[in-house]
Motif scaffolding. Structure first.
Motif, mmCIF file in Angstrom:
data_model
loop_
_atom_site.group_PDB
_atom_site.id
_atom_site.type_symbol
_atom_site.label_atom_id
_atom_site.label_comp_id
_atom_site.label_asym_id
_atom_site.label_seq_id
_atom_site.Cartn_x
_atom_site.Cartn_y
_atom_site.Cartn_z
ATOM 1 N N GLU A 129 0.801 -1.218 0.000
ATOM 2 C CA GLU A 129 0.000 0.000 0.000
ATOM 3 C C GLU A 129 0.835 1.271 0.000
ATOM 4 O OE1 GLU A 129 -3.150 0.345 2.786
ATOM 5 O OE2 GLU A 129 -3.768 -1.725 2.546
ATOM 6 N N GLY A 130 2.113 1.184 -0.019
ATOM 7 C CA GLY A 130 2.930 2.396 -0.023
ATOM 8 C C GLY A 130 3.374 2.774 1.378
ATOM 9 N N LYS A 131 3.336 4.057 1.649
ATOM 10 C CA LYS A 131 3.861 4.547 2.924
ATOM 11 C C LYS A 131 2.902 4.291 4.076
ATOM 12 C CE LYS A 131 6.974 8.028 1.268
ATOM 13 N NZ LYS A 131 7.519 9.357 1.500
ATOM 14 N N SER A 132 3.499 4.194 5.256
ATOM 15 C CA SER A 132 2.721 3.981 6.477
ATOM 16 C C SER A 132 2.045 5.277 6.900
ATOM 17 C CB SER A 132 3.636 3.494 7.594
ATOM 18 O OG SER A 132 2.943 3.446 8.814
ATOM 19 N N LYS A 133 0.944 5.179 7.595
ATOM 20 C CA LYS A 133 0.246 6.350 8.096
ATOM 21 C C LYS A 133 0.737 6.740 9.488
ATOM 22 C CE LYS A 133 -3.822 5.402 5.375
ATOM 23 N NZ LYS A 133 -5.257 5.164 5.353
ATOM 24 N N ILE A 134 1.724 6.025 10.013
ATOM 25 C CA ILE A 134 2.297 6.342 11.322
ATOM 26 C C ILE A 134 3.298 7.477 11.136
ATOM 27 C CG2 ILE A 134 3.657 5.474 13.260
ATOM 28 C CD1 ILE A 134 2.668 2.669 12.516
ATOM 29 N N PRO A 135 3.121 8.590 11.846
ATOM 30 C CA PRO A 135 4.058 9.705 11.680
ATOM 31 C C PRO A 135 5.454 9.351 12.203
ATOM 32 C CG PRO A 135 2.445 10.200 13.388
ATOM 33 C CD PRO A 135 2.056 8.896 12.786
ATOM 34 N N PRO A 136 6.495 9.928 11.605
ATOM 35 C CA PRO A 136 7.865 9.614 12.022
ATOM 36 C C PRO A 136 8.189 10.050 13.450
ATOM 37 C CG PRO A 136 7.879 11.088 10.116
ATOM 38 C CD PRO A 136 6.465 10.824 10.463
ATOM 39 N N VAL A 137 7.418 10.965 14.019
ATOM 40 C CA VAL A 137 7.659 11.457 15.378
ATOM 41 C C VAL A 137 7.386 10.366 16.410
ATOM 42 C CG1 VAL A 137 6.816 13.129 17.080
ATOM 43 C CG2 VAL A 137 7.201 13.826 14.733
ATOM 44 N N VAL A 138 6.561 9.394 16.072
ATOM 45 C CA VAL A 138 6.164 8.357 17.022
ATOM 46 C C VAL A 138 7.374 7.590 17.547
ATOM 47 C CG1 VAL A 138 4.867 6.208 17.273
ATOM 48 C CG2 VAL A 138 3.856 8.132 16.058
ATOM 49 N N GLY A 139 8.361 7.319 16.711
ATOM 50 C CA GLY A 139 9.550 6.596 17.146
ATOM 51 C C GLY A 139 10.316 7.333 18.229
ATOM 52 N N ALA A 140 10.492 8.635 18.057
ATOM 53 C CA ALA A 140 11.216 9.440 19.058
ATOM 54 C C ALA A 140 10.435 9.511 20.367
ATOM 55 C CB ALA A 140 11.470 10.837 18.510
ATOM 56 N N GLU A 141 9.125 9.675 20.276
ATOM 57 C CA GLU A 141 8.301 9.722 21.489
ATOM 58 C C GLU A 141 8.340 8.388 22.221
ATOM 59 O OE1 GLU A 141 4.388 10.874 20.379
ATOM 60 O OE2 GLU A 141 4.991 12.866 19.746
ATOM 61 N N HIS A 142 8.294 7.318 21.462
ATOM 62 C CA HIS A 142 8.344 5.974 22.049
ATOM 63 C C HIS A 142 9.678 5.756 22.760
ATOM 64 C CE1 HIS A 142 7.267 1.710 22.329
ATOM 65 N NE2 HIS A 142 8.527 1.462 22.037
ATOM 66 N N ASN A 143 10.749 6.207 22.142
ATOM 67 C CA ASN A 143 12.080 6.067 22.730
ATOM 68 C C ASN A 143 12.191 6.882 24.023
ATOM 69 O OD1 ASN A 143 14.740 5.412 23.090
ATOM 70 N ND2 ASN A 143 15.500 6.863 21.596
ATOM 71 N N ARG A 144 11.699 8.104 23.991
ATOM 72 C CA ARG A 144 11.750 8.969 25.172
ATOM 73 C C ARG A 144 10.938 8.373 26.324
ATOM 74 N NH1 ARG A 144 9.514 14.324 23.640
ATOM 75 N NH2 ARG A 144 9.988 13.326 21.702
ATOM 76 N N LEU A 145 9.748 7.881 26.023
ATOM 77 C CA LEU A 145 8.901 7.268 27.047
ATOM 78 C C LEU A 145 9.547 5.992 27.597
ATOM 79 C CD1 LEU A 145 6.237 7.306 28.584
ATOM 80 C CD2 LEU A 145 5.243 5.969 26.722
ATOM 81 N N GLY A 146 10.162 5.208 26.724
ATOM 82 C CA GLY A 146 10.848 3.987 27.169
ATOM 83 C C GLY A 146 12.015 4.290 28.088
ATOM 84 N N ASN A 147 12.780 5.325 27.772
ATOM 85 C CA ASN A 147 13.907 5.714 28.638
ATOM 86 C C ASN A 147 13.412 6.173 30.003
ATOM 87 O OD1 ASN A 147 15.824 5.132 26.725
ATOM 88 N ND2 ASN A 147 15.942 7.227 25.949
ATOM 89 N N TRP A 148 12.331 6.957 30.024
ATOM 90 C CA TRP A 148 11.778 7.427 31.290
ATOM 91 C C TRP A 148 11.261 6.261 32.121
ATOM 92 C CZ3 TRP A 148 6.980 7.155 33.564
ATOM 93 C CH2 TRP A 148 6.795 7.967 34.667
#
Length: 60
Positions: free
Chosen positions: A6-25
């Protein structure tokens, strides 16, 4: 990230950084609570038995 066929994902690229920050916390919080749980009985034993004033080189 792409969805198959289907082409590109509808998940925004910012989600990875937010997930990483939340995981570190979350990891830091869990480690801090675990260390507090480990050291609390040790410090309580030292203070209750006054081991520092009785025998400062044998604190156990």
């Amino acid at each position: 990230m792409q969805i198959k066929g289907e082409g590109k994902s509808k998940i925004p690229p910012v989600v990875g950084a937010e997930h990483n920050r939340l995981g570190n916390w979350l990891t830091s919080a869990v480690v801090g609570i675990a260390l507090l749980g480990i050291y609390h009985p040790i410090i309580k034993n030292i203070l209750n038995n006054e081991l520092v004033s009785k025998n400062p080189f044998q604190v156990s």
